[in-house]
Design a protein around this motif. Sequence first.
Motif, PDB file in Angstrom:
ATOM      1  N   VAL A  98     -63.035  32.327 -11.248  1.00 39.18           N
ATOM      2  CA  VAL A  98     -62.400  31.325 -11.711  1.00 39.18           C
ATOM      3  C   VAL A  98     -63.615  30.688 -12.509  1.00 39.18           C
ATOM      4  O   VAL A  98     -64.319  30.196 -11.773  1.00 39.18           O
ATOM      5  N   THR A  99     -63.365  30.520 -13.852  1.00 37.53           N
ATOM      6  CA  THR A  99     -64.497  29.774 -14.457  1.00 37.53           C
ATOM      7  C   THR A  99     -63.701  28.604 -15.152  1.00 37.53           C
ATOM      8  O   THR A  99     -62.812  28.921 -15.960  1.00 37.53           O
ATOM      9  N   THR A 100     -64.090  27.496 -14.909  1.00 38.87           N
ATOM     10  CA  THR A 100     -63.242  26.517 -15.656  1.00 38.87           C
ATOM     11  C   THR A 100     -64.502  25.715 -16.517  1.00 38.87           C
ATOM     12  O   THR A 100     -65.783  25.196 -16.145  1.00 38.87           O
ATOM     13  N   TYR A 101     -64.283  25.534 -17.608  1.00 36.50           N
ATOM     14  CA  TYR A 101     -64.982  25.037 -18.842  1.00 36.50           C
ATOM     15  C   TYR A 101     -64.844  23.431 -18.959  1.00 36.50           C
ATOM     16  O   TYR A 101     -63.921  22.789 -18.646  1.00 36.50           O
ATOM     17  N   HIS A 102     -65.766  22.756 -19.524  1.00 34.92           N
ATOM     18  CA  HIS A 102     -65.784  21.391 -19.939  1.00 34.92           C
ATOM     19  C   HIS A 102     -64.504  21.101 -20.675  1.00 34.92           C
ATOM     20  O   HIS A 102     -63.992  19.980 -20.434  1.00 34.92           O
ATOM     21  N   SER A 103     -64.027  22.146 -21.320  1.00 36.65           N
ATOM     22  CA  SER A 103     -62.975  21.751 -22.361  1.00 36.65           C
ATOM     23  C   SER A 103     -61.676  21.764 -21.535  1.00 36.65           C
ATOM     24  O   SER A 103     -60.689  21.400 -21.953  1.00 36.65           O
ATOM     25  N   GLY A 104     -61.612  22.286 -20.473  1.00 35.02           N
ATOM     26  CA  GLY A 104     -60.508  22.040 -19.453  1.00 35.02           C
ATOM     27  C   GLY A 104     -59.948  23.612 -19.433  1.00 35.02           C
ATOM     28  O   GLY A 104     -58.979  23.830 -18.373  1.00 35.02           O
ATOM     29  N   ARG A 105     -60.352  24.444 -20.141  1.00 32.26           N
ATOM     30  CA  ARG A 105     -60.001  25.792 -20.241  1.00 32.26           C
ATOM     31  C   ARG A 105     -60.322  26.491 -18.957  1.00 32.26           C
ATOM     32  O   ARG A 105     -61.444  26.221 -18.255  1.00 32.26           O
ATOM     33  N   ARG A 106     -59.213  27.242 -18.362  1.00 27.32           N
ATOM     34  CA  ARG A 106     -59.527  27.812 -16.976  1.00 27.32           C
ATOM     35  C   ARG A 106     -59.152  29.337 -17.044  1.00 27.32           C
ATOM     36  O   ARG A 106     -58.005  29.760 -17.451  1.00 27.32           O
ATOM     37  N   ASP A 107     -60.413  30.035 -16.928  1.00 22.48           N
ATOM     38  CA  ASP A 107     -60.074  31.622 -16.798  1.00 22.48           C
ATOM     39  C   ASP A 107     -60.178  32.149 -15.641  1.00 22.48           C
ATOM     40  O   ASP A 107     -60.927  31.897 -14.735  1.00 22.48           O
ATOM     41  N   GLU A 108     -59.146  32.976 -15.045  1.00 18.69           N
ATOM     42  CA  GLU A 108     -59.076  33.540 -13.807  1.00 18.69           C
ATOM     43  C   GLU A 108     -58.833  35.020 -13.927  1.00 18.69           C
ATOM     44  O   GLU A 108     -58.377  35.539 -14.837  1.00 18.69           O
ATOM     45  N   TYR A 109     -59.893  35.805 -13.198  1.00 18.54           N
ATOM     46  CA  TYR A 109     -59.920  37.350 -13.020  1.00 18.54           C
ATOM     47  C   TYR A 109     -59.876  37.915 -11.474  1.00 18.54           C
ATOM     48  O   TYR A 109     -59.986  37.429 -10.693  1.00 18.54           O
ATOM     49  N   TRP A 110     -59.237  39.119 -11.861  1.00 20.80           N
ATOM     50  CA  TRP A 110     -59.007  39.724 -10.388  1.00 20.80           C
ATOM     51  C   TRP A 110     -59.541  41.251 -10.527  1.00 20.80           C
ATOM     52  O   TRP A 110     -59.695  41.754 -11.529  1.00 20.80           O
ATOM     53  N   GLY A 111     -60.221  41.602  -9.246  1.00 19.65           N
ATOM     54  CA  GLY A 111     -60.586  43.098  -9.231  1.00 19.65           C
ATOM     55  C   GLY A 111     -59.474  43.967  -8.935  1.00 19.65           C
ATOM     56  O   GLY A 111     -58.484  43.473  -8.889  1.00 19.65           O
ATOM     57  N   GLN A 112     -59.761  45.092  -8.637  1.00 25.96           N
ATOM     58  CA  GLN A 112     -58.531  46.157  -8.503  1.00 25.96           C
ATOM     59  C   GLN A 112     -58.350  46.365  -7.144  1.00 25.96           C
ATOM     60  O   GLN A 112     -57.213  46.688  -6.605  1.00 25.96           O
ATOM     61  N   GLY A 113     -59.015  45.778  -6.421  1.00 22.97           N
ATOM     62  CA  GLY A 113     -58.864  45.617  -4.781  1.00 22.97           C
ATOM     63  C   GLY A 113     -59.489  46.820  -4.138  1.00 22.97           C
ATOM     64  O   GLY A 113     -59.715  47.887  -4.653  1.00 22.97           O
ATOM     65  N   THR A 114     -59.711  46.688  -2.702  1.00 27.40           N
ATOM     66  CA  THR A 114     -60.246  47.709  -2.031  1.00 27.40           C
ATOM     67  C   THR A 114     -59.601  47.699  -0.580  1.00 27.40           C
ATOM     68  O   THR A 114     -59.284  46.541  -0.224  1.00 27.40           O
ATOM     69  N   GLN A 115     -59.041  48.474  -0.044  1.00 25.86           N
ATOM     70  CA  GLN A 115     -58.257  48.694   1.238  1.00 25.86           C
ATOM     71  C   GLN A 115     -59.112  48.729   2.464  1.00 25.86           C
ATOM     72  O   GLN A 115     -60.121  49.186   2.744  1.00 25.86           O
TER      73      GLN A 115
END
Length: 120
Positions: A98-115
């Motif tokens: 999760v990357t939160t910028y000073h502007s308030g924008r918030r980007d969230e990313y996920w990996g593909q997962g590992t069992q």
Amino acid sequence: QVQLVESGGGLVQPGGSLKLSCAASGIIFSVSDMGWFRQAPGKERELVATFTSVDSTNYADSVKGRFTISRDNAKRMVYLQMNGLKPEDTAVYYCNAVTTYHSGRRDEYWGQGTQVTVSS
């Protein structure tokens, strides 16, 4: 292009250990909060551990004392050391950023997962 690539999952006996790794690219890693989540069959995805950009860690009660999250900003890596594994730890483990910028924008990313499977 953002990529979170997990590795290190597998089959382990109860009481055993595994170390998961997540390699991040395409994000401003040093200012991103990194985390591990997991999802077991038939259950919702749940938080396992987080390691924020200001070096604060947080763990689910179910893994406290057994799991340790760490990060290496220079290598753009986040890790999850899992000790004392139990069958109920069986799940697909996902890396999260999760990357939160000073502007308030918030980007969230996920990996593909590992069992991760804990079974005798």
